[in-house]
Write an enzyme that holds these catalytic residues in place. Structure first.
Site, PDB file in Angstrom:
ATOM      1  N   HIS A 187       2.366-109.829 -11.686  1.00 20.30           N
ATOM      2  CA  HIS A 187       2.200-110.146 -10.271  1.00 20.30           C
ATOM      3  C   HIS A 187       2.433-111.628 -10.008  1.00 20.30           C
ATOM      4  CE1 HIS A 187       1.344-106.293  -8.870  1.00 20.30           C
ATOM      5  NE2 HIS A 187       0.045-106.242  -9.082  1.00 20.30           N
ATOM      6  N   GLU A 428      17.691 -93.350 -25.853  1.00 17.96           N
ATOM      7  CA  GLU A 428      17.056 -94.587 -26.309  1.00 17.96           C
ATOM      8  C   GLU A 428      16.903 -94.630 -27.820  1.00 17.96           C
ATOM      9  OE1 GLU A 428      13.187 -94.834 -24.459  1.00 17.96           O
ATOM     10  OE2 GLU A 428      12.970 -92.665 -24.492  1.00 17.96           O
ATOM     11  N   ASP A 452      14.394 -99.748 -25.603  1.00 14.09           N
ATOM     12  CA  ASP A 452      14.106 -99.112 -26.891  1.00 14.09           C
ATOM     13  C   ASP A 452      15.366 -98.946 -27.729  1.00 14.09           C
ATOM     14  OD1 ASP A 452      11.381 -98.906 -27.060  1.00 14.09           O
ATOM     15  OD2 ASP A 452      11.260 -96.931 -26.134  1.00 14.09           O
ATOM     16  N   CYS A 499      18.721 -97.632 -17.064  1.00 16.76           N
ATOM     17  CA  CYS A 499      17.452 -97.976 -16.420  1.00 16.76           C
ATOM     18  C   CYS A 499      16.681 -99.023 -17.210  1.00 16.76           C
ATOM     19  CB  CYS A 499      16.587 -96.739 -16.212  1.00 16.76           C
ATOM     20  SG  CYS A 499      16.114 -95.889 -17.720  1.00 16.76           S
TER      21      CYS A 499
END
Length: 564
Positions: A187, A428, A452, A499
């Site tokens: 954050h 992955e 990964d 992704c």
């Protein structure tokens, strides 16, 4: 003196060091047992009410700064969580001091979420910590140092900053932020980017090295904090700061544009999501699709296995929000290093190579079937794709797909409506990537999880600081493997996306497109810079760049080529 870290918010900042050390809450002097439970309960409820008022005031004061306001809306939701409040009340009624009850309940859930390798879910642990600290400060009457007013430009240096710390900053005078802890999706990083404040995190030994009041330059583009005699450097950094500000305004113009190369080849830009919170869904509404919805947050933030109905509600919210755009839900990805207290598992020596993700689901069909039932029931509310993670061979994919079909037939017999669903796989593992032609023949789609994939390809644990130099996301072998997968899916006419973190890197994205990718999914905050990078080159230029990167001999050479 120069100190190296990781850039999370670009830019150049100049000012004097302000060394910030928040006052910590210590419970060592507080007796755990309390004689008057009613009085402690009243104190807790009062603290909770005051915390809610503070968070509401912070949220309301941030009108026009949506990214910040959403964080405090999320903190309010955590503060009002019924399960945690019930557990706190129970402990207080059993004779526990209110402060200890808050400490124990919030710490339990925070520790639970902190175990995950997924930084977006780990960030929920930081949220819980921040809300807990706010409650404890109110209960024990501990005041924090004020960061809301400075008389001159400062570089704020700290071990770490909470969202509350960052939101209260005097943005007119905080020229940069440097911390020892924090990651690119924390954050603090999100807030720094939304405020346009340069920030470098992960500077080892920062607070023991810098001195309060000494002059400093934060060169976030180079991930550097410089201190000491800097007068000779100041004119150059003034020019670089002005140039960066002009460039940032240009990049922001790409936020709502579709992804495209300079010669008009469309590249779909999607969003990665780690929750079903309204603010997260709203932030991603410019995305053309959801390339990754991480379902494990439902499990990590709960004290029990989420029921079919609980999961259905979450999936329905996401699908409805993005109609008619497709949403790809990754099935449960926990196990090994990510433990659930309500799901006993054997300890493993090598958790990243152990019983996790789809392997765990196949070992626990009861758990898997519940998720598949919820997903298929939700499929009527939008365009759903189901993606299986951590697959090393087609045998596992076939078993998972067969189970999905069994659940579909079961639901139809029960009279439940089920929509059309795409069934795909997350590539992955190197073994599955090398079988991409066979995968493309059987799966409806695939997505490359480059985080990964890089980890397994380079044999370097991406969470281990000792081997960071060996986890090379620009390793030529990784791009060669991605290109091989892309060619297989192109020949088969099947959709393929990325992704992983490579998709969100403006230097890597053109290489991926040059290798044949036409769908990239990422954090919404990264989309404008990626779109700008794609618009800067023609497809032919990207293909030539991809060829050069794949023929590089080292990761350093490949990265230098990609960065131009």
């Amino acid at each position: 003196m120069q100190m190296q870290g990781t850039e999370v918010s670009p830019g150049v900042g100049m000012g004097s060091i302000f060394l910030y050390a928040p006052r910590t809450v210590c419970l060592e002097t507080v007796e755990r047992c309390a004689a008057d439970s009613a009085q402690q309960l009243e104190a807790y409820l009062d603290a909770r009410q005051r915390a809610a008022a503070q968070l509401s005031a912070l949220r309301d004061s941030l009108q026009g700064r949506e990214a910040q306001a959403k964080i405090f809306e999320a903190h309010l939701e955590l503060l009002e969580d019924e399960e945690m409040e019930g557990e706190i009340r129970d402990r207080i009624e059993d004779g526990t001091h209110a402060a200890w009850a808050v400490q124990e309940v919030f710490s339990f859930y925070s520790d639970l979420l902190a175990q995950t390798e997924d930084e977006l879910i780990r960030q929920r642990a930081a949220d819980l910590q921040d809300v807990k600290d706010r409650l404890l400060r109110i209960l024990l009457q501990v005041e924090q140092p004020d960061l809301s007013h400075f008389s001159e430009p400062v570089i704020l240096a700290a071990r770490e900053l909470s969202p509350s710390d960052t939101a209260s900053l005097d943005t007119a005078h905080v020229a940069g932020i440097a911390t020892e802890q924090g990651g690119t999706t924390s954050h603090m990083a999100v807030l720094a980017r939304s405020l346009g404040i340069p920030a470098v995190l992960g500077i080892h030994g920062l607070t023991e090295t810098v001195h309060h009041g000494e002059p400093a330059v934060l060169d976030a583009g180079a991930s550097l904090l410089l201190t000491g005699a800097l007068e000779e450097l100041r004119p150059d950094y003034e020019r670089r700061r002005a140039a960066f500000e002009v460039k940032a305004r240009q990049t922001a113009l790409f936020a709502q544009r579709p992804g495209s190369t300079a010669d008009g080849v469309a590249v779909a830009i999607g969003a990665n999501l780690g929750s079903d919170r309204a603010e997260d869904l709203t932030a991603a509404l410019n995305a053309e699709f959801v390339g990754l919805f991480r379902s494990e947050f439902l499990y990590m933030q709960s004290d029990h296995l989420p029921t079919e109905e609980e999961q259905l509600a979450a999936y329905r919210r996401v699908l409805t929000a993005f109609v008619p755009r497709p949403v790809t839900v990754r099935t449960l990805d926990i196990g090994g290093d990510k433990e659930l207290p309500y799901l006993p598992m054997d300890r493993e020596e090598n958790p990243f190579l152990g019983l996790r993700a789809l392997r765990l689901c196949l070992a626990r069909p009861d758990l898997f079937r519940t998720q598949l039932r919820a997903l298929l029931r939700a499929s009527c509310y939008g365009s759903l794709n189901i993606m299986f993670p951590m697959v090393s061979g087609l045998e596992e994919f076939r078993r998972a797909r067969a189970m999905l079909e069994e659940v579909r037939e079961e639901l139809l017999r029960e009279g439940c409506a089920v929509g059309d669903v795409g069934v795909g796989v997350m590539i992955e593992t190197p073994s599955l990537a090398l079988l991409a032609d066979h995968v493309a023949a059987e799966a409806d789609f695939a997505s490359l999880g480059t985080n990964d994939l890089c980890q397994y390809l380079t044999a370097a644990d991406r969470g281990n600081p000792a081997v960071t130099q060996y986890y090379q996301s620009f390793h030529p072998a990784l791009f060669r493997l991605v290109g091989q997968v892309a060619r297989s899916f192109t020949r088969a006419g099947k959709p393929l996306s990325v992704c992983g973190e490579l998709a969100s890197d403006p230097a890597a994205a053109p290489v991926l497109v040059g290798l044949g990718l036409r769908k990239l999914s990422m954090s919404s905050a990264c989309a404008p810079a990626v779109k700008e990078a794609l618009a800067d080159k023609t497809l032919a230029q990207m293909e030539a760049l991809a060829d050069a990167v794949c023929n590089a001999s080292t990761a350093g050479q490949a990265q230098a080529l990609a960065q131009g």
